[in-house]
Design a protein around this motif. Structure first.
Motif, PDB file in Angstrom:
ATOM      1  N   MET A 198     105.005  34.253 -60.274  1.00 12.12           N
ATOM      2  CA  MET A 198     104.396  33.742 -59.037  1.00 12.12           C
ATOM      3  C   MET A 198     103.092  33.033 -59.378  1.00 12.12           C
ATOM      4  O   MET A 198     102.366  33.481 -60.257  1.00 12.12           O
ATOM      5  N   SER A 199     102.782  31.908 -58.710  1.00 15.53           N
ATOM      6  CA  SER A 199     101.594  31.128 -59.076  1.00 15.53           C
ATOM      7  C   SER A 199     100.326  31.898 -58.729  1.00 15.53           C
ATOM      8  O   SER A 199     100.323  32.779 -57.869  1.00 15.53           O
ATOM      9  N   ALA A 200      99.216  31.521 -59.416  1.00 15.11           N
ATOM     10  CA  ALA A 200      97.942  32.202 -59.185  1.00 15.11           C
ATOM     11  C   ALA A 200      97.551  32.090 -57.715  1.00 15.11           C
ATOM     12  O   ALA A 200      97.072  33.062 -57.119  1.00 15.11           O
ATOM     13  N   GLU A 201      97.802  30.932 -57.127  1.00 14.86           N
ATOM     14  CA  GLU A 201      97.429  30.720 -55.718  1.00 14.86           C
ATOM     15  C   GLU A 201      98.067  31.782 -54.817  1.00 14.86           C
ATOM     16  O   GLU A 201      97.430  32.386 -53.975  1.00 14.86           O
ATOM     17  N   VAL A 208     118.756  31.983 -52.231  1.00 13.46           N
ATOM     18  CA  VAL A 208     117.726  32.551 -51.353  1.00 13.46           C
ATOM     19  C   VAL A 208     118.267  32.581 -49.923  1.00 13.46           C
ATOM     20  O   VAL A 208     118.688  31.551 -49.386  1.00 13.46           O
ATOM     21  N   ILE A 209     118.292  33.785 -49.348  1.00 13.36           N
ATOM     22  CA  ILE A 209     118.627  33.895 -47.922  1.00 13.36           C
ATOM     23  C   ILE A 209     117.314  34.079 -47.170  1.00 13.36           C
ATOM     24  O   ILE A 209     116.626  35.092 -47.325  1.00 13.36           O
ATOM     25  N   GLY A 210     116.964  33.096 -46.362  1.00  8.50           N
ATOM     26  CA  GLY A 210     115.773  33.201 -45.513  1.00  8.50           C
ATOM     27  C   GLY A 210     116.214  33.598 -44.117  1.00  8.50           C
ATOM     28  O   GLY A 210     117.079  32.957 -43.526  1.00  8.50           O
ATOM     29  N   VAL A 211     115.626  34.668 -43.620  1.00  6.65           N
ATOM     30  CA  VAL A 211     116.026  35.145 -42.287  1.00  6.65           C
ATOM     31  C   VAL A 211     114.798  35.279 -41.394  1.00  6.65           C
ATOM     32  O   VAL A 211     113.761  35.785 -41.806  1.00  6.65           O
ATOM     33  N   ALA A 250     110.068  32.578 -52.534  1.00  2.00           N
ATOM     34  CA  ALA A 250     111.160  33.408 -53.061  1.00  2.00           C
ATOM     35  C   ALA A 250     111.972  32.630 -54.098  1.00  2.00           C
ATOM     36  O   ALA A 250     112.451  33.207 -55.080  1.00  2.00           O
ATOM     37  N   GLY A 251     112.094  31.337 -53.889  1.00  2.00           N
ATOM     38  CA  GLY A 251     112.903  30.502 -54.784  1.00  2.00           C
ATOM     39  C   GLY A 251     112.411  30.511 -56.220  1.00  2.00           C
ATOM     40  O   GLY A 251     113.172  30.207 -57.142  1.00  2.00           O
ATOM     41  N   ALA A 252     111.156  30.858 -56.435  1.00  2.00           N
ATOM     42  CA  ALA A 252     110.606  30.898 -57.791  1.00  2.00           C
ATOM     43  C   ALA A 252     110.742  32.292 -58.417  1.00  2.00           C
ATOM     44  O   ALA A 252     110.364  32.482 -59.571  1.00  2.00           O
ATOM     45  N   LEU A 253     111.275  33.241 -57.664  1.00  2.00           N
ATOM     46  CA  LEU A 253     111.340  34.639 -58.140  1.00  2.00           C
ATOM     47  C   LEU A 253     112.743  34.980 -58.633  1.00  2.00           C
ATOM     48  O   LEU A 253     113.720  34.332 -58.254  1.00  2.00           O
ATOM     49  N   PRO A 254     112.855  36.050 -59.437  1.00  4.07           N
ATOM     50  CA  PRO A 254     114.186  36.475 -59.883  1.00  4.07           C
ATOM     51  C   PRO A 254     114.957  37.223 -58.785  1.00  4.07           C
ATOM     52  O   PRO A 254     114.386  37.564 -57.744  1.00  4.07           O
ATOM     53  N   ALA A 255     116.225  37.473 -59.093  1.00  5.14           N
ATOM     54  CA  ALA A 255     117.089  38.198 -58.148  1.00  5.14           C
ATOM     55  C   ALA A 255     116.514  39.567 -57.805  1.00  5.14           C
ATOM     56  O   ALA A 255     115.816  40.185 -58.616  1.00  5.14           O
ATOM     57  N   SER A 272     112.499  36.292 -46.956  1.00  4.55           N
ATOM     58  CA  SER A 272     113.426  35.560 -47.835  1.00  4.55           C
ATOM     59  C   SER A 272     113.807  36.466 -48.993  1.00  4.55           C
ATOM     60  O   SER A 272     112.937  37.038 -49.658  1.00  4.55           O
ATOM     61  N   ALA A 273     115.112  36.572 -49.248  1.00  3.76           N
ATOM     62  CA  ALA A 273     115.633  37.495 -50.257  1.00  3.76           C
ATOM     63  C   ALA A 273     116.376  36.699 -51.323  1.00  3.76           C
ATOM     64  O   ALA A 273     117.161  35.801 -50.994  1.00  3.76           O
TER      65      ALA A 273
END
Ligand code: BTN
Length: 254
Positions: free
Chosen positions: A1-4, A132-135, A33-38, A68-69
Protein backbone atom coordinates in the motif's frame (compact mmCIF):
# COMPACT_ATOMS: atom_id res chain seq x y z
CA UNK A 1 0.00 0.00 0.00
CA UNK A 2 1.37 3.47 -0.86
CA UNK A 3 2.75 5.74 1.86
CA UNK A 4 -0.09 8.20 1.23
CA UNK A 5 -2.69 5.57 2.08
CA UNK A 6 -0.69 4.14 4.96
CA UNK A 7 -0.90 7.56 6.61
CA UNK A 8 -4.64 7.58 6.29
CA UNK A 9 -5.26 3.96 7.31
CA UNK A 10 -7.06 3.88 10.64
CA UNK A 11 -6.76 0.20 11.40
CA UNK A 12 -6.06 -3.16 9.87
CA UNK A 13 -8.26 -5.92 11.24
CA UNK A 14 -8.13 -9.73 10.82
CA UNK A 15 -11.57 -11.16 10.17
CA UNK A 16 -12.27 -14.83 9.31
CA UNK A 17 -9.17 -15.13 7.11
CA UNK A 18 -9.51 -11.64 5.63
CA UNK A 19 -7.37 -8.59 6.40
CA UNK A 20 -9.62 -5.54 6.38
CA UNK A 21 -7.96 -2.13 5.97
CA UNK A 22 -10.14 0.59 7.45
CA UNK A 23 -10.10 4.25 6.39
CA UNK A 24 -12.04 7.34 7.42
CA UNK A 25 -12.21 8.68 3.86
CA UNK A 26 -11.08 7.55 0.41
CA UNK A 27 -12.00 8.62 -3.10
CA UNK A 28 -13.00 5.02 -3.86
CA UNK A 29 -12.15 1.74 -2.11
CA UNK A 30 -11.88 -0.30 -5.36
CA UNK A 31 -8.51 0.98 -6.71
CA UNK A 32 -6.94 0.79 -3.26
CA UNK A 33 -8.04 -2.84 -2.98
CA UNK A 34 -6.83 -3.40 -6.54
CA UNK A 35 -3.23 -2.95 -5.39
CA UNK A 36 -3.57 -5.52 -2.58
CA UNK A 37 -3.24 -9.31 -2.61
CA UNK A 38 -6.11 -11.78 -2.37
CA UNK A 39 -8.10 -12.01 0.86
CA UNK A 40 -7.48 -8.34 1.68
CA UNK A 41 -10.36 -5.89 1.81
CA UNK A 42 -10.70 -2.11 2.10
CA UNK A 43 -13.48 -0.32 3.92
CA UNK A 44 -14.01 3.43 4.21
CA UNK A 45 -16.48 5.44 6.31
CA UNK A 46 -17.10 7.70 3.32
CA UNK A 47 -16.02 7.80 -0.31
CA UNK A 48 -15.51 11.18 -1.93
CA UNK A 49 -15.54 9.74 -5.46
CA UNK A 50 -17.63 6.60 -5.10
CA UNK A 51 -18.10 4.86 -8.46
CA UNK A 52 -21.09 2.94 -9.71
CA UNK A 53 -21.48 0.73 -12.78
CA UNK A 54 -21.54 2.26 -16.27
CA UNK A 55 -19.62 5.32 -15.07
CA UNK A 56 -22.25 6.52 -12.63
CA UNK A 57 -21.52 8.29 -9.37
CA UNK A 58 -22.18 6.24 -6.23
CA UNK A 59 -23.10 8.43 -3.27
CA UNK A 60 -21.17 7.09 -0.27
CA UNK A 61 -22.19 9.13 2.76
CA UNK A 62 -21.44 8.22 6.38
CA UNK A 63 -23.45 5.32 7.79
CA UNK A 64 -23.29 2.99 4.76
CA UNK A 65 -20.94 0.11 4.02
CA UNK A 66 -18.37 0.89 1.31
CA UNK A 67 -16.21 -2.19 0.95
CA UNK A 68 -13.92 -3.70 -1.67
CA UNK A 69 -12.73 -7.31 -1.37
CA UNK A 70 -9.90 -8.94 -3.33
CA UNK A 71 -10.69 -12.52 -4.36
CA UNK A 72 -8.22 -14.96 -5.91
CA UNK A 73 -9.26 -15.76 -9.48
CA UNK A 74 -6.68 -18.22 -10.85
CA UNK A 75 -6.89 -19.81 -14.27
CA UNK A 76 -8.82 -18.76 -17.35
CA UNK A 77 -10.48 -15.36 -17.17
CA UNK A 78 -13.70 -16.73 -18.66
CA UNK A 79 -14.22 -19.01 -15.66
CA UNK A 80 -14.49 -15.93 -13.41
CA UNK A 81 -16.79 -13.91 -15.67
CA UNK A 82 -19.67 -15.32 -13.61
CA UNK A 83 -18.44 -13.63 -10.44
CA UNK A 84 -20.38 -10.33 -10.81
CA UNK A 85 -23.61 -12.31 -11.04
CA UNK A 86 -22.75 -14.43 -8.02
CA UNK A 87 -21.70 -11.39 -5.98
CA UNK A 88 -25.27 -10.07 -5.88
CA UNK A 89 -26.46 -13.46 -4.65
CA UNK A 90 -23.70 -13.48 -1.99
CA UNK A 91 -24.76 -10.09 -0.60
CA UNK A 92 -28.39 -11.23 -0.38
CA UNK A 93 -27.22 -14.34 1.49
CA UNK A 94 -25.24 -12.18 3.93
CA UNK A 95 -28.23 -9.91 4.57
CA UNK A 96 -30.52 -12.90 5.02
CA UNK A 97 -28.35 -13.91 7.97
CA UNK A 98 -29.30 -10.73 9.79
CA UNK A 99 -32.96 -11.41 9.15
CA UNK A 100 -33.54 -9.27 6.06
CA UNK A 101 -35.78 -11.10 3.64
CA UNK A 102 -37.77 -10.13 0.58
CA UNK A 103 -34.76 -8.79 -1.31
CA UNK A 104 -34.50 -9.25 -5.04
CA UNK A 105 -31.90 -8.95 -7.75
CA UNK A 106 -32.04 -6.76 -10.83
CA UNK A 107 -29.70 -7.99 -13.54
CA UNK A 108 -26.78 -8.24 -13.20
CA UNK A 109 -26.39 -7.61 -9.47
CA UNK A 110 -28.39 -4.66 -8.12
CA UNK A 111 -30.06 -5.54 -4.84
CA UNK A 112 -33.50 -4.10 -4.35
CA UNK A 113 -36.35 -4.11 -1.89
CA UNK A 114 -39.38 -3.71 -4.11
CA UNK A 115 -38.29 -0.98 -6.49
CA UNK A 116 -35.89 0.70 -4.06
CA UNK A 117 -32.17 0.05 -4.27
CA UNK A 118 -30.44 -1.29 -1.18
CA UNK A 119 -27.02 -2.24 -2.55
CA UNK A 120 -24.91 -2.20 -5.69
CA UNK A 121 -21.75 -3.92 -6.88
CA UNK A 122 -18.83 -2.88 -9.04
CA UNK A 123 -16.61 -5.83 -9.95
CA UNK A 124 -13.25 -4.96 -11.50
CA UNK A 125 -9.95 -6.62 -12.34
CA UNK A 126 -6.76 -4.68 -11.54
CA UNK A 127 -4.26 -7.55 -11.55
CA UNK A 128 -4.10 -10.95 -13.23
CA UNK A 129 -5.47 -13.75 -11.05
CA UNK A 130 -7.41 -11.54 -8.64
CA UNK A 131 -10.80 -9.82 -8.87
CA UNK A 132 -12.03 -6.89 -6.79
CA UNK A 133 -15.66 -6.96 -5.70
CA UNK A 134 -16.71 -3.48 -4.61
CA UNK A 135 -19.97 -3.42 -2.70
CA UNK A 136 -21.98 -0.50 -1.47
CA UNK A 137 -24.80 -1.20 0.99
CA UNK A 138 -27.07 1.56 2.25
CA UNK A 139 -27.51 1.11 5.98
CA UNK A 140 -28.32 4.20 8.06
CA UNK A 141 -27.09 6.71 5.47
CA UNK A 142 -29.43 8.84 3.34
CA UNK A 143 -28.15 9.16 -0.23
CA UNK A 144 -31.33 11.04 -1.15
CA UNK A 145 -30.32 13.87 1.20
CA UNK A 146 -27.36 14.49 -1.12
CA UNK A 147 -29.16 13.84 -4.41
CA UNK A 148 -32.87 14.63 -4.46
CA UNK A 149 -33.26 12.57 -7.67
CA UNK A 150 -32.81 9.50 -5.47
CA UNK A 151 -35.81 10.32 -3.27
CA UNK A 152 -38.02 7.23 -3.08
CA UNK A 153 -35.50 5.14 -5.01
CA UNK A 154 -33.23 3.95 -2.20
CA UNK A 155 -33.67 2.05 1.04
CA UNK A 156 -31.32 1.20 3.91
CA UNK A 157 -30.72 -1.85 6.10
CA UNK A 158 -31.69 0.25 9.15
CA UNK A 159 -35.20 0.59 7.73
CA UNK A 160 -35.57 -3.12 6.91
CA UNK A 161 -33.89 -4.84 9.85
CA UNK A 162 -35.83 -5.62 12.97
CA UNK A 163 -32.85 -4.88 15.20
CA UNK A 164 -29.92 -2.50 15.03
CA UNK A 165 -27.12 -3.89 12.92
CA UNK A 166 -23.47 -2.93 13.18
CA UNK A 167 -21.32 -2.19 10.15
CA UNK A 168 -18.79 -4.70 11.48
CA UNK A 169 -21.38 -7.47 11.47
CA UNK A 170 -22.44 -6.81 7.88
CA UNK A 171 -18.79 -6.58 6.84
CA UNK A 172 -18.04 -9.98 8.37
CA UNK A 173 -21.08 -11.68 6.85
CA UNK A 174 -20.47 -10.15 3.43
CA UNK A 175 -16.83 -11.21 3.35
CA UNK A 176 -17.82 -14.69 4.48
CA UNK A 177 -20.37 -14.91 1.66
CA UNK A 178 -17.74 -13.74 -0.88
CA UNK A 179 -15.37 -16.47 0.32
CA UNK A 180 -18.09 -19.07 -0.19
CA UNK A 181 -18.83 -17.71 -3.66
CA UNK A 182 -15.13 -17.80 -4.59
CA UNK A 183 -14.96 -21.48 -3.62
CA UNK A 184 -18.10 -22.33 -5.61
CA UNK A 185 -16.69 -20.73 -8.76
CA UNK A 186 -13.19 -22.13 -8.27
CA UNK A 187 -14.63 -25.65 -7.89
CA UNK A 188 -16.92 -25.20 -10.94
CA UNK A 189 -19.97 -25.57 -8.69
CA UNK A 190 -21.74 -22.37 -9.75
CA UNK A 191 -24.67 -24.39 -11.16
CA UNK A 192 -25.56 -25.27 -7.53
CA UNK A 193 -26.75 -21.70 -6.92
CA UNK A 194 -28.27 -20.83 -10.29
CA UNK A 195 -31.77 -21.92 -9.27
CA UNK A 196 -31.53 -19.81 -6.16
CA UNK A 197 -30.31 -16.83 -8.19
CA UNK A 198 -33.19 -17.28 -10.63
CA UNK A 199 -35.74 -17.14 -7.82
CA UNK A 200 -34.21 -13.83 -6.75
CA UNK A 201 -35.20 -11.90 -9.89
CA UNK A 202 -38.80 -11.93 -8.70
CA UNK A 203 -41.69 -12.11 -11.17
CA UNK A 204 -40.90 -11.86 -14.90
CA UNK A 205 -40.84 -8.15 -15.69
CA UNK A 206 -40.97 -6.17 -18.90
CA UNK A 207 -37.53 -4.72 -19.54
CA UNK A 208 -35.62 -2.74 -22.11
CA UNK A 209 -32.29 -4.24 -23.06
CA UNK A 210 -29.50 -2.19 -24.61
CA UNK A 211 -26.92 -4.32 -26.39
CA UNK A 212 -23.37 -3.26 -27.15
CA UNK A 213 -23.78 -4.42 -30.75
CA UNK A 214 -26.97 -2.56 -31.78
CA UNK A 215 -28.10 1.05 -31.44
CA UNK A 216 -31.80 0.31 -30.86
CA UNK A 217 -32.75 -1.24 -27.49
CA UNK A 218 -34.87 -4.41 -27.41
CA UNK A 219 -38.12 -4.54 -25.46
CA UNK A 220 -39.20 -7.84 -23.95
CA UNK A 221 -39.15 -10.01 -20.85
CA UNK A 222 -36.16 -11.02 -18.76
CA UNK A 223 -36.24 -14.78 -18.04
CA UNK A 224 -33.22 -15.31 -15.76
CA UNK A 225 -29.79 -16.80 -16.34
CA UNK A 226 -28.46 -20.21 -17.38
CA UNK A 227 -25.78 -22.20 -15.46
CA UNK A 228 -23.07 -20.38 -17.43
CA UNK A 229 -24.50 -17.04 -16.33
CA UNK A 230 -25.89 -16.13 -19.78
CA UNK A 231 -28.96 -13.94 -19.74
CA UNK A 232 -32.18 -15.34 -21.15
CA UNK A 233 -34.58 -12.87 -22.75
CA UNK A 234 -37.69 -13.05 -24.94
CA UNK A 235 -38.34 -10.01 -27.09
CA UNK A 236 -41.82 -8.62 -27.77
CA UNK A 237 -41.90 -10.47 -31.11
CA UNK A 238 -41.53 -13.75 -29.20
CA UNK A 239 -37.92 -14.46 -30.21
CA UNK A 240 -35.72 -15.96 -27.48
CA UNK A 241 -32.19 -14.63 -26.98
CA UNK A 242 -29.35 -16.06 -24.89
CA UNK A 243 -26.78 -13.37 -24.23
CA UNK A 244 -23.35 -13.23 -22.62
CA UNK A 245 -23.14 -10.56 -19.90
CA UNK A 246 -20.49 -8.78 -22.00
CA UNK A 247 -23.02 -8.31 -24.85
CA UNK A 248 -25.46 -6.38 -22.64
CA UNK A 249 -24.84 -2.70 -21.95
CA UNK A 250 -27.89 -2.09 -19.78
CA UNK A 251 -31.09 -3.74 -18.60
CA UNK A 252 -33.76 -1.28 -17.57
CA UNK A 253 -36.98 -2.38 -15.87
CA UNK A 254 -39.97 -0.66 -17.48
C1 BTN B 1 -23.77 0.32 -8.80
O1 BTN B 1 -24.83 -0.12 -8.36
O2 BTN B 1 -23.75 1.10 -9.77
C2 BTN B 1 -22.48 -0.13 -8.19
C3 BTN B 1 -22.16 0.57 -6.90
C4 BTN B 1 -20.85 0.08 -6.28
C5 BTN B 1 -20.45 0.91 -5.08
C6 BTN B 1 -19.28 0.32 -4.37
S1 BTN B 1 -18.96 1.11 -2.83
C7 BTN B 1 -17.43 0.29 -2.69
C8 BTN B 1 -16.81 0.30 -4.07
N1 BTN B 1 -16.11 1.54 -4.31
C9 BTN B 1 -16.66 2.27 -5.30
O3 BTN B 1 -16.25 3.37 -5.69
N2 BTN B 1 -17.73 1.63 -5.78
C10 BTN B 1 -17.95 0.36 -5.11
Amino acid sequence: MSAEHLVQERASVSLDGWTVHEFASLPSTNPIAGALPAWHAVRSDIQTGGRGRTGRVWISDAGGLWLSAVLPAPGPRKKWSILPLGAGWAVIEALREIGISGLRLRWPNDILHGRRKLAGLLVEQYQPETVVIGVGINIANRPDSLDSNLAGHTVGVAELAERSVLLDEITRLTLRAFRRLQALVEQDRFSEIVNDINTRWGEARPVQLSLNSRPEPLNGTFRGVDPEGRLSFTDDQGTSHTLEASQVALLREI
